[in-house]
Design a protein around this motif. Structure first.
Motif, PDB file in Angstrom:
ATOM      1  N   UNK A   8      -3.467   9.935   0.420  1.00  0.00           N
ATOM      2  CA  UNK A   8      -4.604   9.510  -0.415  1.00  0.00           C
ATOM      3  C   UNK A   8      -4.676   8.274  -0.726  1.00  0.00           C
ATOM      4  N   UNK A   9      -3.717   7.546  -1.285  1.00  0.00           N
ATOM      5  CA  UNK A   9      -3.589   6.285  -1.728  1.00  0.00           C
ATOM      6  C   UNK A   9      -3.973   5.329  -0.492  1.00  0.00           C
ATOM      7  N   UNK A  10      -3.663   5.614   0.668  1.00  0.00           N
ATOM      8  CA  UNK A  10      -3.825   4.349   1.902  1.00  0.00           C
ATOM      9  C   UNK A  10      -5.311   4.906   2.112  1.00  0.00           C
ATOM     10  N   UNK A  11      -5.812   6.255   1.992  1.00  0.00           N
ATOM     11  CA  UNK A  11      -7.133   6.468   2.683  1.00  0.00           C
ATOM     12  C   UNK A  11      -8.158   5.738   1.704  1.00  0.00           C
ATOM     13  N   UNK A  12      -8.087   6.328   0.353  1.00  0.00           N
ATOM     14  CA  UNK A  12      -9.331   5.596  -0.555  1.00  0.00           C
ATOM     15  C   UNK A  12      -8.580   5.279  -1.783  1.00  0.00           C
ATOM     16  N   UNK A  34     -10.200   8.318  -6.537  1.00  0.00           N
ATOM     17  CA  UNK A  34     -11.529   8.912  -7.047  1.00  0.00           C
ATOM     18  C   UNK A  34     -11.990   7.964  -8.044  1.00  0.00           C
ATOM     19  N   UNK A  35     -13.456   7.948  -8.210  1.00  0.00           N
ATOM     20  CA  UNK A  35     -14.138   7.012  -9.157  1.00  0.00           C
ATOM     21  C   UNK A  35     -13.612   7.286 -10.674  1.00  0.00           C
ATOM     22  N   UNK A  36     -13.097   6.224 -11.122  1.00  0.00           N
ATOM     23  CA  UNK A  36     -12.439   6.344 -12.728  1.00  0.00           C
ATOM     24  C   UNK A  36     -13.292   6.865 -13.463  1.00  0.00           C
ATOM     25  N   UNK A  66     -11.490  12.031  -3.316  1.00  0.00           N
ATOM     26  CA  UNK A  66     -12.857  11.963  -3.239  1.00  0.00           C
ATOM     27  C   UNK A  66     -13.660  13.050  -2.532  1.00  0.00           C
ATOM     28  N   UNK A  67     -13.934  13.995  -3.340  1.00  0.00           N
ATOM     29  CA  UNK A  67     -14.428  15.262  -2.963  1.00  0.00           C
ATOM     30  C   UNK A  67     -13.382  16.267  -1.983  1.00  0.00           C
ATOM     31  N   UNK A  75     -18.366  13.153  -5.835  1.00  0.00           N
ATOM     32  CA  UNK A  75     -17.252  13.040  -5.055  1.00  0.00           C
ATOM     33  C   UNK A  75     -16.002  13.461  -5.681  1.00  0.00           C
ATOM     34  N   UNK A  76     -15.768  14.392  -6.413  1.00  0.00           N
ATOM     35  CA  UNK A  76     -14.505  14.803  -7.069  1.00  0.00           C
ATOM     36  C   UNK A  76     -14.083  16.112  -6.654  1.00  0.00           C
TER      37      UNK A  76
END
Ligand code: GLN
Length: 392
Positions: A258-262, A265-267, A94-95, A240-241
Motif C-alpha cells: 500500500x505504501x508504495x502504491x499510494x 488515503x486522504x488525511x 484508497x477504496x 475512496x476510503x
C-alpha cells in the motif's frame, strides 16, 4: 513507439465505468455504475467542513490515521465478533479497489492460480492479471446463485493460492449462507488457501438473510483478508476510503504494498470519517430500512414493466432477464436501452466468465424519485422495443 506491458493486454476498459459515460451521452437515468444520487449523512459533511478549517492537510501515517483505525477497530470488533486491533490488523486504502489489489499483490505470486466465483465484479479478473496470476472460475448458478460443491472442490484441487469472495455479492445480490461459507472454509483449510473477501455491502443485507463475516468463522481469521470500505455504508463512494483487516503478519506485507502504491488515503477525509465510524447502531438500521424500501420500490417497477429478475438478498443490484427481447447481445441491448428508453444498465456479460448474454444489471442506490422515474421509463420498454431500429 515501444510496446506497452503484456500484463495489461489481458483485460479491457471497465464496462461499468463505460456505461456511466454512455448514460451521460444519452441523458439516461444512470442505473449502471453503482453509486448514490443522494447526500451522505449531514453529520459527516459537517465534520468534513470542520476538517477543511482545522486540518489535517498533510500525509497521515501511511497505513491510516490512528484515530480512524481505532474507531474502525471498535466498530468491526462489535460487528464481526472477533478482536480487531487497529494497530496490528487494519490498513486504510484508497477504496476497497486498492484494498483488493494490495491484498492480491501481498499473497499471490506470478503464475499462481486465483479462484473466482462467476459472475464476479469485473475488477477481480484484472486484479488477478495485474498480480501475474491466472484466475480459475467456479460458476454460481441461477436462480439462487449457489455453487456446486463438487465443482468447487475440483477447483481447489488445482491448488489456487487465494480465493476471492464477494459477499454480499455484486452483481447477483446473493448472500452466502453460513453453511456455504463453512464449506468454502473447510476447503480453504484443507488446501491451505488465502481467502480475500470483498464485503463492501456488509450493511446492506435484506431480512431474512444475515451477513456472516468469513473471518468470524471458527479458524478462519488468520487466512482471511477482509476488504471493505466506507463508500456504500456512508454514501461516500468518491471519498475512496477502504481498508483491509488481516492477521498482523500479512498486514505488515499489505502495508508495504500500500505504501508504495499510494502512500496513503486522504488525511482530511479519514479525519472527518471518524464521525461516521462512531455512529450508533440506529444509523445502520435506518440505512438498511432505506435500502429495503428502495429495493421493494424498484422490484415493483420491474414487475409493472413485465420484466423478470432474481430477487437480491443483499447489496443494491438486480439482474434482469432480457431473453424475451435480445438474448444474444446484452451490450447492444444496454446501448439501445440508454439511447431509447433513457435508462442505463450494465451488460451482464461483463460479469460472467461463461457466455451469458441474456442478463443486465441495474442498481437501485438512488432517490425514490429517481427510481420512480426509471420505473416509468421502463414501462415504455416493450412498446419502444417493438419499434426499434435493429433486429435480433
Ligand atoms: N461497485 C460499483 C459497481 O459495481 C462501482 C464500481 C466502481 O466503479 N468503482 O457498479
Amino acid at each position: 513507439m515501444p510496446d506497452t506491458s503484456r500484463r495489461t493486454a489481458g483485460f479491457g476498459e471497465s464496462v461499468i465505468r463505460r456505461m456511466t459515460r454512455v448514460a451521460m451521452e444519452h441523458g439516461a437515468i444512470n442505473l449502471s455504475q453503482g453509486f448514490p444520487d443522494f447526500d451522505p449523512p449531514v453529520e459527516l459533511t459537517r465534520a468534513l467542513a470542520k476538517t477543511a478549517e482545522s486540518g489535517p492537510h498533510q500525509y497521515a501515517i501511511t497505513w491510516g490515521a490512528a484515530n480512524f483505525r481505532r474507531a474502525l477497530a471498535e466498530k468491526q470488533t462489535r460487528l464481526m465478533g472477533i478482536p480487531v486491533d487497529g494497530e496490528k490488523h487494519i490498513t486504510v486504502t484508497c477504496g476497497s479497489t486498492e484494498a483488493m489489489m494490495a491484498a492480491m499483490l501481498s499473497v499471490v505470486n506470478p503464475g499462481d492460480k486465483v479462484l473466482v466465483f462467476s459472475p464476479f465484479y469485473e475488477n477481480y479478473g484484472a486484479d488477478a492479471l495485474l498480480s501475474g496470476a491466472q484466475p480459475i472460475y467456479v460458476p454460481l448458478m441461477p436462480p439462487d446463485f449457489g455453487f456446486d460443491e463438487k465443482q468447487l472442490r475440483a477447483a481447489f484441487e488445482q491448488h489456487p493460492k487465494a480465493l476471492i469472495l464477494c459477499n454480499p455479492s455484486n452483481p447477483t445480490g446473493k448472500v452466502f449462507t453460513r453453511e456455504e461459507l463453512a464449506y468454502i472454509g473447510a476447503l480453504a483449510e484443507e488446501f491451505d488457501v488465502w481467502v480475500i473477501t470483498d464485503e463492501v455491502y456488509e450493511h446492506i443485507v435484506y431480512a431474512p438473510a444475515g451477513h456472516v463475516y468469513f473471518a468470524s468463522l471458527p479458524g478462519m481469521q488468520d487466512r482471511t483478508i477482509c476488504c471493505s470500505s466506507l463508500s456504500k455504508t456512508y454514501s461516500i463512494t468518491g471519498w475512496r476510503l477502504g481498508y483491509t483487516i488481516a492477521h498482523e503478519k500479512v498486514s505488515a506485507v499489505i502495508r508495504k504494498v500500500h505504501d508504495f502504491l499510494t502512500v496513503g488515503a486522504a488525511a482530511p477525509l479519514m479525519e472527518a470519517a471518524v464521525t461516521a465510524l462512531q455512529f450508533p447502531q440506529s444509523y445502520y438500521d435506518e440505512l438498511l430500512a432505506s435500502y429495503t424500501n428502495k429495493r421493494d420500490l424498484f422490484l415493483h417497477a420491474l414487475d409493472e414493466a413485465g420484466l423478470r429478475y432474481t430477487n437480491p438478498q443483499g447489496a443494491y443490484y438486480v439482474l434482469v432477464d432480457i431473453g424475451a427481447f435480445d438474448g444474444q447481445d446484452d451490450t447492444r441491448f444496454c446501448e439501445w436501452l440508454a439511447r431509447e428508453v433513457k435508462v442505463a444498465a450494465v451488460p451482464g456479460s461483463s460479469f460472467f466468465r461463461e457466455p451469458v448474454h441474456h442478463l443486465i444489471r441495474f442498481h437501485f442506490a438512488k432517490k425514490e424519485a429517481t427510481l420512480k422515474a426509471a420505473g416509468d421509463r421502463l414501462k415504455e420498454l416493450e412498446r419502444l422495443w417493438k419499434t426499434r431500429g435493429y433486429s435480433v
